[in-house]
Design an enzyme around this catalytic site. Structure first.
Site, PDB file in Angstrom:
ATOM      1  N   THR A 116      24.729  29.850  43.283  1.00 31.09           N
ATOM      2  CA  THR A 116      23.408  30.291  42.837  1.00 31.09           C
ATOM      3  C   THR A 116      23.543  31.771  42.530  1.00 31.09           C
ATOM      4  O   THR A 116      24.288  32.475  43.200  1.00 31.09           O
ATOM      5  CB  THR A 116      22.399  30.075  43.984  1.00 31.09           C
ATOM      6  OG1 THR A 116      22.157  28.677  44.098  1.00 31.09           O
ATOM      7  CG2 THR A 116      21.083  30.792  43.737  1.00 31.09           C
TER       8      THR A 116
ATOM      9  N   ARG B 170      14.196  16.867  43.208  1.00 32.55           N
ATOM     10  CA  ARG B 170      14.253  17.876  44.291  1.00 32.55           C
ATOM     11  C   ARG B 170      13.966  19.281  43.721  1.00 32.55           C
ATOM     12  O   ARG B 170      14.432  19.647  42.661  1.00 32.55           O
ATOM     13  CB  ARG B 170      15.633  17.870  44.926  1.00 32.55           C
ATOM     14  CG  ARG B 170      15.767  18.860  46.103  1.00 32.55           C
ATOM     15  CD  ARG B 170      16.934  19.788  45.918  1.00 32.55           C
ATOM     16  NE  ARG B 170      17.107  20.692  47.040  1.00 32.55           N
ATOM     17  CZ  ARG B 170      17.665  21.886  46.932  1.00 32.55           C
ATOM     18  NH1 ARG B 170      18.116  22.315  45.782  1.00 32.55           N
ATOM     19  NH2 ARG B 170      17.776  22.673  47.982  1.00 32.55           N
ATOM     20  N   VAL B 171      13.189  20.047  44.469  1.00 35.24           N
ATOM     21  CA  VAL B 171      12.944  21.444  44.119  1.00 35.24           C
ATOM     22  C   VAL B 171      13.422  22.292  45.288  1.00 35.24           C
ATOM     23  O   VAL B 171      12.997  22.088  46.424  1.00 35.24           O
ATOM     24  CB  VAL B 171      11.440  21.706  43.864  1.00 35.24           C
ATOM     25  CG1 VAL B 171      11.218  23.163  43.476  1.00 35.24           C
ATOM     26  CG2 VAL B 171      10.903  20.771  42.783  1.00 35.24           C
ATOM     27  N   GLY B 172      14.336  23.209  45.026  1.00 29.96           N
ATOM     28  CA  GLY B 172      14.839  24.094  46.080  1.00 29.96           C
ATOM     29  C   GLY B 172      13.979  25.346  46.192  1.00 29.96           C
ATOM     30  O   GLY B 172      12.846  25.403  45.699  1.00 29.96           O
TER      31      GLY B 172
ATOM     32  N   THR C 254      19.901  33.080  48.641  1.00 31.65           N
ATOM     33  CA  THR C 254      20.783  31.952  48.332  1.00 31.65           C
ATOM     34  C   THR C 254      21.152  31.230  49.621  1.00 31.65           C
ATOM     35  O   THR C 254      21.342  31.862  50.661  1.00 31.65           O
ATOM     36  CB  THR C 254      22.061  32.408  47.599  1.00 31.65           C
ATOM     37  OG1 THR C 254      22.891  31.257  47.373  1.00 31.65           O
ATOM     38  CG2 THR C 254      22.845  33.453  48.371  1.00 31.65           C
ATOM     39  N   GLY C 255      21.242  29.909  49.536  1.00 29.37           N
ATOM     40  CA  GLY C 255      21.588  29.118  50.724  1.00 29.37           C
ATOM     41  C   GLY C 255      20.889  27.768  50.654  1.00 29.37           C
ATOM     42  O   GLY C 255      20.393  27.378  49.592  1.00 29.37           O
TER      43      GLY C 255
ATOM     44  N   GLY D 160      18.237  25.599  50.405  1.00 28.49           N
ATOM     45  CA  GLY D 160      16.902  25.977  49.968  1.00 28.49           C
ATOM     46  C   GLY D 160      15.765  25.534  50.859  1.00 28.49           C
ATOM     47  O   GLY D 160      14.769  26.251  51.021  1.00 28.49           O
TER      48      GLY D 160
HETATM   49  N1  ASP Z   1      19.185  27.858  47.241  1.00 28.35           N
HETATM   50  C1  ASP Z   1      19.747  26.937  46.311  1.00 28.35           C
HETATM   51  C2  ASP Z   1      18.995  25.635  46.403  1.00 28.35           C
HETATM   52  O1  ASP Z   1      18.680  25.218  47.489  1.00 28.35           O
HETATM   53  C3  ASP Z   1      21.201  26.657  46.517  1.00 28.35           C
HETATM   54  C4  ASP Z   1      22.096  27.863  46.729  1.00 28.35           C
HETATM   55  O2  ASP Z   1      21.599  28.957  46.928  1.00 28.35           O
HETATM   56  O3  ASP Z   1      23.339  27.715  46.668  1.00 28.35           O
HETATM   57  O4  ASP Z   1      18.783  25.011  45.402  1.00 28.35           O
END
Ligand code: ASP
Length: 324
Positions: free
Chosen positions: A191, A219-221, A241-242, A244
Site C-alpha cells: 500500500t 471488501r473495503v479496507g 498501512t497494515g 485495514g
Molecule cells: N491497509 C490496506 C488494506 O487493508 C492494506 C495494506 O496497508 O497493506 O486494504
C-alpha cells in the site's frame, strides 16, 4: 521549508532479514519520488495537495508496490483498488472504493476532492467519474503482474490445504511471505501513501492500495476511509498501512490527530495508535507530519518501505535503519 514523507507499505513478522532482490527497485522508486516531488514542493511550484497526489501516482506506477499497476489480486481473481486524499486547510476530502479500471486511483480521489461533493464514490460509478474527469483508463490485464498472479496462486493453493482457517480468507502480502517461500513470496507489501507540509504551512495526506491478496468481493479496507487510513487537518497529516480492519475499528488516522492535539507529542501519539491497533490484529505502520515540521514513521512489523524529503535532505529505509 517543505516536507514530504512517503510509505510503500509495512509487513512481515520477526526480525529484519535484509533486502530482497526486488528491494533495490523499490528503493530507487522511493528516491525518485522524493527527489522529483520534493524539489517541486520545496520551490513552491506545487502545493501539498498536488505533492501527495503526484507522489502517490508515481508509487502507483511502480509495479512492485501494491497500488495501481501491480495491485494484489482478490478472491475472485480480479483487482479492485481503493484510494483517498485529504487537505488539512479546509478538511476537503475525496475517496474512491473498489475501482477496477484506473491507472491512478488517487487522481480520481483528488478530482472528487476538487469537485467538493460527495466525498466518496464506489465501484463503477467511481471508475466512470475518474475516466470522465481525465484519469487514464487501463485494463485488468495491464494492472496485473506476474508477481501478483504468483502470490494469488499460492494463496489459492493454501486455501485448498487442510488446516486452512477462516483467518486465511484474505491476507496481506507479508502474510504470504511468512507462509511460503518461493520467488513469488517476495513480500511486495505495498500500500502506498504520502503526507506533505508545504511552504505555506499547509498539510495534505493521500493513500492508495490494491488491498489484500484474496480479499472477498466488496471488501473495503481502511485506505479509502477518511479518519481510518488517511487524515489531515491544519496541524497534522497521516497515512496508514497494515491490516485495514483494525485501522477502521480504531479510527487510526483520526485517533492519532486527536491524541496529538491534546498532548502535543507526535512520537508518543503515533506509537499509541499502533499499540491500539495491535490487539485487533492490526500489524502495520503509519507516516505523519505536523505543521511544526515534525515527522514520524513508526511501524511494528518487520519492515516498512518509507522515506522523506526535508529541506533537500532525502532519507529512505526498509528495515529498522535508514539506507546509508
Ligand atoms: N491497509 C490496506 C488494506 O487493508 C492494506 C495494506 O496497508 O497493506 O486494504
Amino acid at each position: 521549508m517543505a516536507i514530504l514523507v512517503i510509505h510503500g507499505g509495512a509487513g512481515g513478522d520477526g526480525p529484519w532479514l535484509g533486502k530482497t532482490p526486488l528491494d533495490p527497485g523499490r528503493i530507487d522508486c522511493m528516491k525518485q519520488v522524493l527527489k522529483v516531488v520534493g524539489r517541486r514542493l520545496e520551490s513552491g511550484e506545487i502545493d501539498c495537495l498536488e505533492a501527495v497526489t503526484l507522489a502517490v501516482e508515481m508509487l502507483e506506477d511502480e509495479p512492485l508496490f501494491n497500488a495501481g499497476q501491480g495491485s494484489v489480486i482478490g478472491e475472485d481473481g480480479s483487482i479492485t483498488m481503493d484510494a483517498s486524499i485529504m487537505r488539512g486547510l479546509d478538511k476537503a476530502a475525496g475517496s474512491v472504493i473498489n475501482v477496477t479500471k484506473l491507472r491512478h486511483p488517487i487522481r480520481a480521489a483528488n478530482f472528487i476532492l476538487q469537485r467538493g461533493w460527495p466525498v466518496m464514490l464506489n465501484s463503477s460509478a467511481a471508475d466512470d467519474f475518474g475516466i470522465l474527469s481525465g484519469v487514464e483508463q487501463v485494463s485488468q490485464d495491464w494492472l496485473k503482474t506476474e508477481l501478483r498472479q504468483g502470490q494469488w496462486n499460492q494463496w489459492k493453493q493454501s486455501k485448498l490445504n487442510p488446516g486452512t482457517t477462516d483467518e486465511d480468507d484474505s491476507v496481506l502480502d507479508h502474510d504470504l511471505e511468512g507462509r511460503v517461500s518461493t520467488e513469488f513470496s517476495d513480500e511486495g507489501m505495498g500500500t502506498v501513501g504520502a503526507v506533505a507540509l508545504d511552504s505555506n504551512g499547509n498539510l495534505a495526506a493521500a493513500t492508495s492500495t490494491g488491498g489484500m491478496t484474496g480479499k472477498p468481493v466488496g471488501r473495503v479496507g481502511d485506505t479509502p476511509i477518511i479518519g481510518a487510513g488517511t487524515w489531515s487537518d491544519d496541524t497534522i497529516a497521516v497515512s496508514c498501512t497494515g491490516v485495514g480492519e483494525a485501522y477502521i475499528r480504531t479510527c487510526a488516522a483520526h485517533s492519532l490527530a486527536t491524541s496529538y492535539h491534546s498532548s502535543g507529542k507526535l512520537t508518543e501519539s503515533a506509537d499509541k495508535v499502533l499499540d491500539d491497533v495491535a490487539p485487533l490484529g492490526g500489524r502495520g505502520g503509519l507516516i505523519a507530519v505536523t505543521s511544526h515540521g515534525q515527522l514520524t514513521m513508526p511501524f511494528q512489523t518487520r519492515l516498512m518501505y518509507r522515506g522523506y524529503w526535508d529541506n533537500y535532505n532525502i532519507k529512505v529505509g526498509i528495515g529498522p535503519e535508514f539506507e546509508p
